[in-house]
Design a protein around this motif. Sequence first.
Motif, short mmCIF file in Angstrom:
data_model
loop_
_atom_site.label_atom_id
_atom_site.label_comp_id
_atom_site.label_asym_id
_atom_site.label_seq_id
_atom_site.Cartn_x
_atom_site.Cartn_y
_atom_site.Cartn_z
N LYS A 172 0.81 -1.28 -0.07
CA LYS A 172 -0.17 0.07 0.10
C LYS A 172 0.83 1.15 -0.09
CE LYS A 172 -3.95 -2.17 1.90
NZ LYS A 172 -4.86 -2.76 2.87
N ALA A 173 1.91 1.24 0.71
CA ALA A 173 2.84 2.37 0.84
C ALA A 173 3.46 2.52 -0.50
CB ALA A 173 3.71 2.28 1.99
N MET A 174 3.87 1.37 -1.02
CA MET A 174 4.56 1.46 -2.34
C MET A 174 3.68 2.19 -3.43
SD MET A 174 6.61 -2.15 -2.60
CE MET A 174 7.45 -1.93 -4.22
N TYR A 175 2.55 1.62 -3.19
CA TYR A 175 1.23 2.21 -4.43
C TYR A 175 1.12 3.55 -4.26
CZ TYR A 175 -2.54 1.53 -7.60
OH TYR A 175 -3.17 1.72 -8.61
N ARG A 176 1.33 4.23 -2.96
CA ARG A 176 1.03 5.56 -2.96
C ARG A 176 2.17 6.37 -3.56
NH1 ARG A 176 -0.97 4.09 2.39
NH2 ARG A 176 1.33 4.41 3.18
N VAL A 177 3.42 5.53 -3.61
CA VAL A 177 4.52 6.41 -4.34
C VAL A 177 4.05 6.34 -5.77
CG1 VAL A 177 7.07 6.64 -4.65
CG2 VAL A 177 6.11 5.97 -2.57
N MET A 178 3.80 5.34 -6.07
CA MET A 178 3.42 5.25 -7.78
C MET A 178 2.12 6.10 -8.19
SD MET A 178 3.50 0.91 -7.71
CE MET A 178 2.62 0.67 -9.39
N GLU A 179 1.33 6.21 -7.09
CA GLU A 179 0.50 7.14 -7.40
C GLU A 179 0.85 8.74 -7.53
OE1 GLU A 179 -3.70 5.12 -5.09
OE2 GLU A 179 -2.26 6.53 -4.01
N ASP A 180 1.92 9.02 -6.84
CA ASP A 180 2.51 10.58 -6.79
C ASP A 180 3.14 10.64 -8.31
OD1 ASP A 180 1.82 11.21 -4.29
OD2 ASP A 180 3.76 10.80 -3.47
N PHE A 181 3.80 9.57 -8.66
CA PHE A 181 4.44 9.78 -10.04
C PHE A 181 3.62 9.53 -11.25
CE2 PHE A 181 9.31 9.07 -9.78
CZ PHE A 181 9.32 8.87 -8.65
N TYR A 182 2.45 8.90 -10.81
CA TYR A 182 1.26 8.95 -11.70
C TYR A 182 0.61 10.39 -12.10
CZ TYR A 182 -3.50 7.86 -13.76
OH TYR A 182 -4.66 7.95 -14.36
N LYS A 183 0.51 11.13 -10.84
CA LYS A 183 -0.08 12.51 -10.84
C LYS A 183 0.78 13.21 -11.53
CE LYS A 183 -2.66 11.65 -6.69
NZ LYS A 183 -2.63 11.86 -5.07
N GLN A 184 2.15 12.98 -11.59
CA GLN A 184 3.08 14.14 -12.24
C GLN A 184 3.29 13.60 -13.73
OE1 GLN A 184 7.16 14.10 -9.96
NE2 GLN A 184 6.05 13.27 -8.58
N GLY A 185 2.55 12.49 -14.23
CA GLY A 185 2.67 12.16 -15.85
C GLY A 185 3.89 11.38 -15.70
N ILE A 186 4.62 10.94 -15.04
CA ILE A 186 5.95 10.02 -15.06
C ILE A 186 5.34 8.81 -15.54
CG2 ILE A 186 8.25 9.45 -14.27
CD1 ILE A 186 8.05 12.05 -12.85
N LEU A 187 4.34 8.13 -14.67
CA LEU A 187 3.78 6.96 -14.92
C LEU A 187 2.69 7.30 -15.80
CD1 LEU A 187 4.61 5.37 -11.53
CD2 LEU A 187 5.93 5.24 -13.74
N LYS A 188 2.35 6.67 -16.87
CA LYS A 188 1.06 6.91 -17.61
C LYS A 188 -0.32 6.25 -17.15
CE LYS A 188 3.00 10.08 -20.00
NZ LYS A 188 2.83 11.24 -19.87
N ALA A 189 0.26 5.26 -16.48
CA ALA A 189 -0.93 3.87 -15.92
C ALA A 189 -0.01 3.06 -14.77
CB ALA A 189 -1.54 3.25 -16.79
N ILE A 190 -0.74 3.02 -13.86
CA ILE A 190 -0.38 2.17 -12.85
C ILE A 190 -1.27 0.87 -12.49
CG2 ILE A 190 1.17 3.75 -11.68
CD1 ILE A 190 -1.06 4.41 -9.62
N GLY A 191 -0.65 -0.15 -11.90
CA GLY A 191 -1.33 -1.09 -11.61
C GLY A 191 -0.72 -2.12 -10.89
N ILE A 192 -0.97 -3.51 -10.67
CA ILE A 192 -0.73 -4.52 -9.77
C ILE A 192 -0.43 -5.79 -10.40
CG2 ILE A 192 -1.59 -3.43 -7.67
CD1 ILE A 192 -4.32 -4.88 -8.03
N SER A 193 0.25 -6.68 -9.76
CA SER A 193 0.21 -7.98 -10.22
C SER A 193 0.21 -9.40 -9.19
CB SER A 193 1.64 -8.02 -10.83
OG SER A 193 2.10 -9.40 -11.30
N ASN A 194 -0.41 -10.21 -9.69
CA ASN A 194 -0.63 -11.47 -8.70
C ASN A 194 -1.56 -11.18 -7.41
OD1 ASN A 194 1.13 -13.21 -10.12
ND2 ASN A 194 2.79 -11.89 -9.34
N PHE A 195 -2.35 -10.26 -7.60
CA PHE A 195 -3.43 -10.03 -6.53
C PHE A 195 -4.51 -10.91 -6.87
CE2 PHE A 195 -2.44 -6.02 -3.95
CZ PHE A 195 -1.03 -5.93 -4.30
N GLY A 196 -5.01 -11.89 -6.09
CA GLY A 196 -6.21 -12.56 -6.27
C GLY A 196 -7.47 -12.07 -5.95
#
Length: 267
Positions: A112-136
């Motif tokens: 969850k904490a890692m994803y919050r950082v990904m959300e920050d980069f997403y809002k800056q446009g550095i990540l165009k989309a974000i997601g997850i892997s291996n979540f059942g």
Amino acid sequence: MEFIKLNNGIEMPLLGLGTYTLTGKDGQRVMSDAIEIGYRLFDSAQMYRNEAELGDVVRGSGVKRKELFIETKLLDCANESKTKKSIESSLKALKVDYIDLLLLHNNYPNAKAMYRVMEDFYKQGILKAIGISNFGVSAYSDFIKSVEVIPAINQCETHLLFQQVKLQKLMQKYGTILQSWSLFVGGRDNIFENKTLQNITKKYSKTPAQMILRYLIQRGIIVIPKTSKINRLKENISVFDFSLNGEDMAVLLALDTNKSQFSWTNY
Ligand SMILES: NC(=O)c1ccc[n+]([C@@H]2O[C@H](COP(=O)([O-])OP(=O)(O)OC[C@H]3O[C@@H](n4cnc5c(N)ncnc54)[C@H](OP(=O)(O)O)[C@@H]3O)[C@@H](O)[C@H]2O)c1
């Protein structure tokens, strides 16, 4: 190539190259061949140790950056500042100023904490989309309660023997698209020899691999077959000129055992 619209409006190719085990000069040759053949989506990961190789190939390809779709995945990070550094290291290795799609590789304790950082980069446009892997189902249900940006993608083991029907249905409610890994069961279980698959294949003048790819694509699942062979790169991308009928779709759906074929997964 066909595309699918992500929950933020971005168009993503429905088929790309999985790059696990594609490393060094041999790996780069496969990636270059793939670009030449028409592949535009590349699935890498920090774990695969080939982001730098992929970055070199992309740079030297002559294809415009905006036509390529670069996807990679983060390894576990202990805290938010390490996550920030980790994302920066992927950008550097890939030699890009933005990443089309970044995934959390697994449901890590600190996800969850890692994803919050990904959300920050997403809002800056550095990540165009974000997601997850291996979540059942249960991990996904819990995770989305705490996020601001609903994951665009959940990349999970998905193939004829484990079709993730329940997970896909749940995620459709929230706008997360399923992406399949190991759609050929990673070359195990003699999947191409399956009698039901072979009987259906005969009707379409296609190969068993192409039937699997087309079946998943028609279910709205993004596929990233890995191959190291040029003839298979061509075979695997040649799935946009035919469709399975409803009856054959139902027959392939019935092959689902709803069981992972990999001992390390936790769905
Ligand atoms: N998120 C995760 O945890 C996770 C886990 C696993 C994989 N992945 C991603 O998903 C990608 C695909 O999964 P995968 O690499 O495990 O395996 P896969 O794509 O299911 O299967 C690859 C195997 O199938 C063979 N193959 C490829 N095309 C073929 C064809 N047309 N006919 C017959 N055989 C064919 C390949 O052999 P040759 O190379 O000899 O052609 C290889 O042995 C990975 O590369 C990676 O990007 C993600």
